[in-house]
Design a protein around this motif. Sequence first.
Motif, PDB file in Angstrom:
ATOM      1  N   TYR A   1       0.838  -1.209   0.000  1.00  0.00           N
ATOM      2  CA  TYR A   1       0.000   0.000   0.000  1.00  0.00           C
ATOM      3  C   TYR A   1       0.870   1.255   0.000  1.00  0.00           C
ATOM      4  O   TYR A   1       0.609   2.211  -0.746  1.00  0.00           O
ATOM      5  CB  TYR A   1      -0.923   0.013   1.218  1.00  0.00           C
ATOM      6  CG  TYR A   1      -2.021  -1.019   1.188  1.00  0.00           C
ATOM      7  CD1 TYR A   1      -2.626  -1.393  -0.010  1.00  0.00           C
ATOM      8  CD2 TYR A   1      -2.465  -1.628   2.367  1.00  0.00           C
ATOM      9  CE1 TYR A   1      -3.629  -2.346  -0.035  1.00  0.00           C
ATOM     10  CE2 TYR A   1      -3.477  -2.580   2.344  1.00  0.00           C
ATOM     11  CZ  TYR A   1      -4.048  -2.936   1.146  1.00  0.00           C
ATOM     12  OH  TYR A   1      -5.044  -3.874   1.115  1.00  0.00           O
ATOM     13  N   ILE A   2       1.895   1.256   0.857  1.00  0.00           N
ATOM     14  CA  ILE A   2       2.789   2.426   0.939  1.00  0.00           C
ATOM     15  C   ILE A   2       3.556   2.597  -0.365  1.00  0.00           C
ATOM     16  O   ILE A   2       3.664   3.703  -0.909  1.00  0.00           O
ATOM     17  CB  ILE A   2       3.768   2.279   2.116  1.00  0.00           C
ATOM     18  CG1 ILE A   2       3.009   2.299   3.444  1.00  0.00           C
ATOM     19  CG2 ILE A   2       4.812   3.397   2.096  1.00  0.00           C
ATOM     20  CD1 ILE A   2       3.874   1.997   4.653  1.00  0.00           C
ATOM     21  N   GLN A   3       4.068   1.497  -0.885  1.00  0.00           N
ATOM     22  CA  GLN A   3       4.845   1.543  -2.125  1.00  0.00           C
ATOM     23  C   GLN A   3       4.026   2.093  -3.286  1.00  0.00           C
ATOM     24  O   GLN A   3       4.469   3.008  -3.992  1.00  0.00           O
ATOM     25  CB  GLN A   3       5.347   0.134  -2.462  1.00  0.00           C
ATOM     26  CG  GLN A   3       6.098   0.041  -3.785  1.00  0.00           C
ATOM     27  CD  GLN A   3       6.233  -1.397  -4.245  1.00  0.00           C
ATOM     28  OE1 GLN A   3       5.525  -2.276  -3.780  1.00  0.00           O
ATOM     29  NE2 GLN A   3       7.143  -1.636  -5.164  1.00  0.00           N
ATOM     30  N   GLU A   4       2.838   1.537  -3.481  1.00  0.00           N
ATOM     31  CA  GLU A   4       2.019   1.984  -4.601  1.00  0.00           C
ATOM     32  C   GLU A   4       1.519   3.411  -4.394  1.00  0.00           C
ATOM     33  O   GLU A   4       1.371   4.169  -5.364  1.00  0.00           O
ATOM     34  CB  GLU A   4       0.846   1.031  -4.818  1.00  0.00           C
ATOM     35  CG  GLU A   4       1.252  -0.407  -5.129  1.00  0.00           C
ATOM     36  CD  GLU A   4       2.266  -0.505  -6.260  1.00  0.00           C
ATOM     37  OE1 GLU A   4       2.157   0.268  -7.228  1.00  0.00           O
ATOM     38  OE2 GLU A   4       3.175  -1.347  -6.163  1.00  0.00           O
ATOM     39  N   SER A   5       1.267   3.795  -3.151  1.00  0.00           N
ATOM     40  CA  SER A   5       0.866   5.174  -2.865  1.00  0.00           C
ATOM     41  C   SER A   5       1.993   6.139  -3.215  1.00  0.00           C
ATOM     42  O   SER A   5       1.750   7.225  -3.754  1.00  0.00           O
ATOM     43  CB  SER A   5       0.496   5.322  -1.379  1.00  0.00           C
ATOM     44  OG  SER A   5      -0.634   4.543  -1.064  1.00  0.00           O
ATOM     45  N   LEU A   6       3.230   5.735  -2.904  1.00  0.00           N
ATOM     46  CA  LEU A   6       4.383   6.575  -3.242  1.00  0.00           C
ATOM     47  C   LEU A   6       4.547   6.695  -4.755  1.00  0.00           C
ATOM     48  O   LEU A   6       4.898   7.766  -5.266  1.00  0.00           O
ATOM     49  CB  LEU A   6       5.662   5.990  -2.621  1.00  0.00           C
ATOM     50  CG  LEU A   6       5.796   6.123  -1.103  1.00  0.00           C
ATOM     51  CD1 LEU A   6       6.981   5.300  -0.596  1.00  0.00           C
ATOM     52  CD2 LEU A   6       5.968   7.599  -0.708  1.00  0.00           C
ATOM     53  N   MET A   7       4.289   5.615  -5.474  1.00  0.00           N
ATOM     54  CA  MET A   7       4.377   5.660  -6.931  1.00  0.00           C
ATOM     55  C   MET A   7       3.334   6.615  -7.505  1.00  0.00           C
ATOM     56  O   MET A   7       3.630   7.437  -8.373  1.00  0.00           O
ATOM     57  CB  MET A   7       4.183   4.259  -7.510  1.00  0.00           C
ATOM     58  CG  MET A   7       5.257   3.251  -7.126  1.00  0.00           C
ATOM     59  SD  MET A   7       6.869   3.605  -7.869  1.00  0.00           S
ATOM     60  CE  MET A   7       6.574   3.090  -9.556  1.00  0.00           C
ATOM     61  N   ILE A   8       2.102   6.518  -6.993  1.00  0.00           N
ATOM     62  CA  ILE A   8       1.038   7.408  -7.453  1.00  0.00           C
ATOM     63  C   ILE A   8       1.354   8.856  -7.091  1.00  0.00           C
ATOM     64  O   ILE A   8       1.158   9.780  -7.895  1.00  0.00           O
ATOM     65  CB  ILE A   8      -0.315   6.994  -6.843  1.00  0.00           C
ATOM     66  CG1 ILE A   8      -0.736   5.594  -7.331  1.00  0.00           C
ATOM     67  CG2 ILE A   8      -1.394   8.022  -7.173  1.00  0.00           C
ATOM     68  CD1 ILE A   8      -0.999   5.505  -8.814  1.00  0.00           C
ATOM     69  N   LEU A   9       1.857   9.078  -5.864  1.00  0.00           N
ATOM     70  CA  LEU A   9       2.206  10.430  -5.423  1.00  0.00           C
ATOM     71  C   LEU A   9       3.314  11.013  -6.290  1.00  0.00           C
ATOM     72  O   LEU A   9       3.284  12.207  -6.639  1.00  0.00           O
ATOM     73  CB  LEU A   9       2.651  10.402  -3.956  1.00  0.00           C
ATOM     74  CG  LEU A   9       3.018  11.758  -3.325  1.00  0.00           C
ATOM     75  CD1 LEU A   9       1.819  12.705  -3.375  1.00  0.00           C
ATOM     76  CD2 LEU A   9       3.500  11.558  -1.897  1.00  0.00           C
TER      77      LEU A   9
END
Length: 301
Positions: free
Chosen positions: A283-291
Motif C-alpha cells: 500500500y505504501i509503495q504503490e501510494s508513493l508511486m502514485i504520489l
Amino acid sequence: MFAALKRLNIYQKEMYPIISRLLLGYLVFGEIYFIILLNHGIIDVKFGIQELVCGFTVFSFLFWLRIADDFKDYELDCRLFKERPLPSGRVTKKDLGIFITILIAITLVLNFIYMNNFLFCVLLYTYGSFMAVWFFQKHKIAKSLPLALVTHNPVQIFINLYIVSFTVIKYQLPFFDLTNMLALLTLYFPALIWEVSRKIKAPEEETEYVTYSKLFGYKKAVNFVFIVTWIDIFTNFALVWNLNKWSVLALLLNVLWCSWKFVEFKKNPTKYKIVTKVEMYTYIQESLMILTIILYIIMHR
C-alpha cells in the motif's frame, strides 16, 4: 431475478467489493499508464473513453479471476471456509456463472469497439481461460502449490501487457524499451510477494491447508519473499529515478521497514501474520508511486 441480485450483492460485499475494486482497477491502470508516459517525456495526456475502458477491463478481469478461483476451490472451501458465500449456499454457481458471462461479454464488446489493442485483450482473456481450467493439467497443478504459482501468478504480467500495449500504441511509443519492460514487472512482483506471504504461517498455526511454510519451512519461505521484495523495489527505483529522486529515498525506507518485519517474523512467527506487513508495504509503495506521478505532473504543468 431480484433474489439472484440479492445473492450477488452478498457475494460482492464479502468477496469482491465493487467500489474499492473498481478504484483498484483504475489505480493499476493509472500507475502503469502514467509511469510510461512520464518516463517518455509526455505530459500532454489525452484522456478519454479508451482510458475508462482500460481501467474497467482490469477491474472486470480481476472480478472474473475471483469467481473462477471460487469455482476451482469449491470442494476445498466447503471443508475449510464454509462461511464464504458460495460454499455456504448464500450464492449459487448459476448466479455467478450468469453474472460473469454477462460481465465478460460487456468487457469484450467495449474493447472491440473502443480499444486499439483488442488482440491483447483477447490474449489476456485467453490466458485467464487457461488458468480457469488449470491449463488442462488439474491433476498435476492442483496438487502442487509451487506449480500453481508458476502457472497462475504471471497473469499480472498479462494484465500489465494489456495496459502497456494500449499506451504505446496510442502515443506511438517504441514497444521494446527499458521503461516498458520494467512497467511489465512493476505490479507483478507485489502480486507474487502477496501470493506467497499469505500462505506462510507459524508451525503451530498450520492446518490441512497447504502452505509454503509447510512445504519449505517458514524461514525459507520468508527468505524467498525477502529476495523478491528487493528485486521489486529496484524496478521501482528505475521507474521513478527520472521523476523524483526523493521518491527513491521514500521507497528505500519503506523496503527497509518491511525487511525488518521479515527478520522479526523469522525470530517469532507468532508475533503477527507476515502477509499483513506485506500488504502495508505494498500500500505504501504503490501510494508513493502514485504520489510521484501526481507531483511530477503538477511541477511540469
